[in-house]
Design a protein around this motif. Structure first.
Motif, PDB file in Angstrom:
ATOM      1  N   ARG A   1      32.050  57.286  72.812  1.00 32.46           N
ATOM      2  CA  ARG A   1      30.827  56.952  73.520  1.00 32.46           C
ATOM      3  C   ARG A   1      29.901  56.134  72.607  1.00 32.46           C
ATOM      4  O   ARG A   1      30.049  56.132  71.390  1.00 32.46           O
ATOM      5  CB  ARG A   1      30.108  58.228  73.969  1.00 32.46           C
ATOM      6  N   ARG A   2      28.970  55.454  73.225  1.00 29.57           N
ATOM      7  CA  ARG A   2      27.988  54.697  72.434  1.00 29.57           C
ATOM      8  C   ARG A   2      27.255  55.642  71.483  1.00 29.57           C
ATOM      9  O   ARG A   2      26.900  56.752  71.856  1.00 29.57           O
ATOM     10  CB  ARG A   2      26.985  53.989  73.345  1.00 29.57           C
ATOM     11  N   GLY A   3      27.073  55.198  70.276  1.00 24.96           N
ATOM     12  CA  GLY A   3      26.491  56.046  69.250  1.00 24.96           C
ATOM     13  C   GLY A   3      27.534  56.650  68.332  1.00 24.96           C
ATOM     14  O   GLY A   3      27.189  57.214  67.297  1.00 24.96           O
ATOM     15  N   GLY A   4      28.825  56.533  68.714  1.00 27.81           N
ATOM     16  CA  GLY A   4      29.895  56.959  67.813  1.00 27.81           C
ATOM     17  C   GLY A   4      30.479  58.325  68.063  1.00 27.81           C
ATOM     18  O   GLY A   4      31.428  58.716  67.381  1.00 27.81           O
ATOM     19  N   ASP A   5      29.932  59.112  69.007  1.00 28.74           N
ATOM     20  CA  ASP A   5      30.546  60.400  69.314  1.00 28.74           C
ATOM     21  C   ASP A   5      31.900  60.171  69.969  1.00 28.74           C
ATOM     22  O   ASP A   5      32.073  59.245  70.769  1.00 28.74           O
ATOM     23  CB  ASP A   5      29.650  61.211  70.249  1.00 28.74           C
TER      24      ASP A   5
ATOM     25  N   GLU B   1      34.508  46.864  68.907  1.00 27.99           N
ATOM     26  CA  GLU B   1      33.975  47.201  70.223  1.00 27.99           C
ATOM     27  C   GLU B   1      32.547  47.705  70.027  1.00 27.99           C
ATOM     28  O   GLU B   1      32.154  48.048  68.908  1.00 27.99           O
ATOM     29  CB  GLU B   1      34.829  48.278  70.903  1.00 27.99           C
ATOM     30  N   SER B   2      31.784  47.767  71.105  1.00 27.32           N
ATOM     31  CA  SER B   2      30.390  48.204  70.985  1.00 27.32           C
ATOM     32  C   SER B   2      30.279  49.671  70.599  1.00 27.32           C
ATOM     33  O   SER B   2      29.275  50.099  70.030  1.00 27.32           O
ATOM     34  CB  SER B   2      29.640  47.957  72.296  1.00 27.32           C
ATOM     35  N   GLU B   3      31.335  50.463  70.885  1.00 26.01           N
ATOM     36  CA  GLU B   3      31.324  51.886  70.551  1.00 26.01           C
ATOM     37  C   GLU B   3      31.986  52.192  69.212  1.00 26.01           C
ATOM     38  O   GLU B   3      31.704  53.231  68.608  1.00 26.01           O
ATOM     39  CB  GLU B   3      32.049  52.697  71.632  1.00 26.01           C
ATOM     40  N   ALA B   4      32.888  51.332  68.770  1.00 31.04           N
ATOM     41  CA  ALA B   4      33.665  51.638  67.564  1.00 31.04           C
ATOM     42  C   ALA B   4      34.203  50.371  66.925  1.00 31.04           C
ATOM     43  O   ALA B   4      34.429  49.361  67.602  1.00 31.04           O
ATOM     44  CB  ALA B   4      34.834  52.580  67.905  1.00 31.04           C
ATOM     45  N   THR B   5      34.394  50.442  65.624  1.00 32.15           N
ATOM     46  CA  THR B   5      35.066  49.390  64.865  1.00 32.15           C
ATOM     47  C   THR B   5      36.389  49.947  64.371  1.00 32.15           C
ATOM     48  O   THR B   5      36.443  51.058  63.823  1.00 32.15           O
ATOM     49  CB  THR B   5      34.216  48.955  63.669  1.00 32.15           C
ATOM     50  N   PHE B   6      37.462  49.185  64.545  1.00 36.29           N
ATOM     51  CA  PHE B   6      38.797  49.620  64.161  1.00 36.29           C
ATOM     52  C   PHE B   6      39.303  48.760  63.011  1.00 36.29           C
ATOM     53  O   PHE B   6      39.257  47.534  63.078  1.00 36.29           O
ATOM     54  CB  PHE B   6      39.767  49.512  65.339  1.00 36.29           C
ATOM     55  N   VAL B   7      39.781  49.425  61.959  1.00 41.33           N
ATOM     56  CA  VAL B   7      40.412  48.749  60.834  1.00 41.33           C
ATOM     57  C   VAL B   7      41.836  49.286  60.721  1.00 41.33           C
ATOM     58  O   VAL B   7      42.036  50.495  60.571  1.00 41.33           O
ATOM     59  CB  VAL B   7      39.643  48.982  59.525  1.00 41.33           C
ATOM     60  N   LEU B   8      42.809  48.406  60.820  1.00 38.67           N
ATOM     61  CA  LEU B   8      44.218  48.784  60.765  1.00 38.67           C
ATOM     62  C   LEU B   8      44.793  48.298  59.439  1.00 38.67           C
ATOM     63  O   LEU B   8      44.654  47.113  59.081  1.00 38.67           O
ATOM     64  CB  LEU B   8      44.996  48.176  61.928  1.00 38.67           C
ATOM     65  N   LEU B   9      45.438  49.212  58.716  1.00 38.62           N
ATOM     66  CA  LEU B   9      45.913  48.908  57.369  1.00 38.62           C
ATOM     67  C   LEU B   9      47.361  49.330  57.181  1.00 38.62           C
ATOM     68  O   LEU B   9      47.744  50.445  57.548  1.00 38.62           O
ATOM     69  CB  LEU B   9      45.049  49.634  56.333  1.00 38.62           C
ATOM     70  N   ASP B  10      48.154  48.454  56.600  1.00 34.92           N
ATOM     71  CA  ASP B  10      49.473  48.840  56.103  1.00 34.92           C
ATOM     72  C   ASP B  10      49.253  49.682  54.855  1.00 34.92           C
ATOM     73  O   ASP B  10      48.727  49.197  53.854  1.00 34.92           O
ATOM     74  CB  ASP B  10      50.282  47.583  55.765  1.00 34.92           C
TER      75      ASP B  10
END
Length: 556
Positions: free
Chosen positions: A409-413, A259-268
């Motif tokens: 929020r945008r910027g990662g906060d 997403e523009s605000e965050a990147t999600f990595v899902l791991l087993d």
């Protein structure tokens, strides 16, 4: 037609200004395209263009689409092919309501497993349909993520609890009042922009997946799933085959979503060790590290990086390696270049915040925050039932069952909040932020040995918690490592009951990491006194609750 090979390195440079190497492969499959699904039917129709610079992976290798939206990856038997959804787009839905962003590859029969495993299917590349996300005023405020940990039903009855206790109230709370006497209506996606379940989707009975998925996807929110230790095929002979049924239902056990605000990595992060004690341990596989080493250099650093797992990264107790320390240090080294990282975990059926530092292998400029999320099922759907027939299921640290929200929020906060499933009406001492416990009556002039306790569900080591009596000056409360008095009372009542008060007893109370104590004065006037507590939440601001106690003259 044979498609031209795309240089991942050149595209990655254009995207994020860094180089990433991808292992060359001899065999490829043609025809895989990521395209803009303008009419939303899931098929590529005339005039629907391909989308360039989209990453597609099989959990190890990564390809990037060319100007026509085409990608190339070798068909690797046993892997799950998935598109890493880019910002600004949404996927179409599968028949079960989950995002249609993956395909399993299984050309040869695998082991015979009780719950079916992964069926045989063609080793073909597939097209992935993405829709342009429509901007909304709500989304302009930031990304809203709903987080469930450990729904963990063991029966259809528990799924009914999950639906009535978690899903339906979430719909109600986010419904829109239509006015004109039409009441409130829920529309797909109102609950959030994204949903994540942090493992233990069921409690060993994997046949419950479809029913639980139907309840979850009724929210209409794109939902991603992490595997837990209760999601394993326990009749598998090795770790590599232990999530075949999970992957058949939920797709890759290594996944990413942007997403523009965050990147999600899902791991087993459950390493299955059949025939050993313990039968599993937290850790990561070599193929997961291979994916991370290729993917993370492509991730922009101007947004939040979220890692979602099941087993926490911290040790459950002194001398107990819950998550393999070598794997943790190796992972933390990969995360170090990122200025904003959040770890989400489940598994413990309690709730806490952990700040990782050098002692756990983190050497970043600031402590690394891990939020160990409380369970949706609480204490495994145990305890006394309420008027609606739903178990109390408070967790061993005194946290009520429920779900979390992550707002970015945008910027990662980001901000976090906990949402209890049920709060009793007309109980000022039990709010969404805390539960107060205090004696109802004390002897006037007695030695001040009794206290009000505040279990602040999102409390951290440095949280500021204060109390006052009858509107007097605010005084600091002291954080204590003790059991929640409310849950201790439930334990005592279970002990004294001649029969079970519920399907299962409440869990034995254990020391809570977010409990505060304030001594109650006994030298005030006879009669009732009001106790107010305020806690200053890092993200939600000042939170209040109140209770009362009575001072009586002693009886001779």
């Amino acid at each position: 037609m044979r498609l031209p090979v795309v240089s991942f390195q050149l595209i990655a440079l254009a995207l994020v200004g860094c180089t990433v190497s991808v292992v060359a492969v001899a065999s490829t499959c043609d025809g895989g395209v990521v395209f803009e699904d303008r009419n939303g039917n899931g098929r590529r129709d005339l005039g629907e263009p391909g989308i360039a610079a989209v990453k597609v992976s099989d959990g190890v290798q990564i390809s990037v689409t060319d100007a026509r939206g085409a990608y190339r990856l070798p068909p690797a038997d046993g892997r799950s092919l998935f598109v890493i959804k880019p910002p600004g787009y949404l996927p179409t839905r599968r028949e079960d309501g989950l995002p249609d962003v993956w395909q399993n590859t299984r050309t040869a029969p695998g082991p015979t497993l009780k719950y079916g495993g992964m069926p045989v299917g063609p080793a073909t590349c597939r097209d992935f349909a993405l829709r342009v996300a429509k901007p909304s005023p709500k989304r302009q405020q930031g990304l809203d993520v709903v987080v469930f940990a450990d729904p963990q039903p063991k029966s259809q009855r528990d799924i009914d609890y999950y639906r009535r206790d978690i899903v339906e109230p979430l719909k109600h709370d986010t419904a829109i009042d239509m006015g004109h006497s039409f009441g409130r209506f829920y529309f797909d996606g109102l609950a959030g922009d994204l949903g994540i379940s942090l493992g233990d989707i069921t409690n060993d009975d994997l046949s419950l997946y479809p029913a639980l998925t139907a309840a979850t996807t009724s929210l209409g929110v794109p939902w991603l799933h992490v595997a837990g230790n209760h999601d394993l095929d326990f009749d598998a002979a090795r770790d590599e085959d232990s999530l075949l049924t999970f992957r058949h239902h939920f797709g890759p056990d290594t996944h990413a979503w942007e997403e523009s605000e965050a990147t999600f990595v899902l791991l087993d992060d459950v390493i299955y060790q059949p025939g050993q004690k313990p039968s599993y341990i937290g850790g990561l596989r070599e193929d997961q590290f291979a994916f991370l080493e290729r993917y993370l250099p492509t991730v922009p650093r101007d947004r939040l990086l979220v890692l979602a797992v099941h087993i926490p990264f911290f040790d459950a107790g002194p001398g107990r390696e819950t998550f393999r320390h070598a794997d943790r240090e190796r992972l933390f080294a990969l995360l170090r270049p990122f200025p904003r990282v959040l770890l989400l975990s489940g598994h413990s059926h309690t709730q806490r915040h952990v700040s990782h530092g050098a002692a756990s292998g983190w050497h970043g400029a600031a402590p690394l925050h891990e939020y160990n999320v409380g369970a949706a099922c609480g204490a495994f759907w145990s305890g006394v039932k309420d008027a609606d027939g739903i178990p109390d299921t408070t967790m061993a640290d005194g946290t009520p069952n429920g779900y979390a929200r992550l707002h970015v929020r945008r910027g990662g906060d980001y901000t976090l909040s906990w949402h209890p499933a049920r709060i009793p009406a007309n109980d000022a001492g039990f709010t969404s932020a805390m539960r107060l416990s205090a004696p109802r009556v004390l002897r006037h002039g007695a030695w001040p040995a009794f206290a009000v306790h505040a279990n602040v569900f999102m409390g951290q080591d440095d949280s500021r918690v204060e109390y006052r009596i009858d509107g007097g000056p605010w005084q600091p409360m002291r954080r204590v490592a003790a059991a929640d008095p409310w849950l201790v009372t439930e334990n005592v009542q279970d002990d004294r009951a001649a029969t079970l008060r519920g399907y299962d007893r409440a869990p034995p109370a254990e020391a809570s990491p977010h409990l505060w104590r304030g001594t109650l004065p006994t030298d005030l006037g006879l009669g009732e006194h009001r106790v107010e507590v305020r806690a200053f939440d890092r993200w939600q601001g000042e939170q209040r609750a109140s209770t009362r106690y009575v001072l009586e003259a002693g009886k001779e």
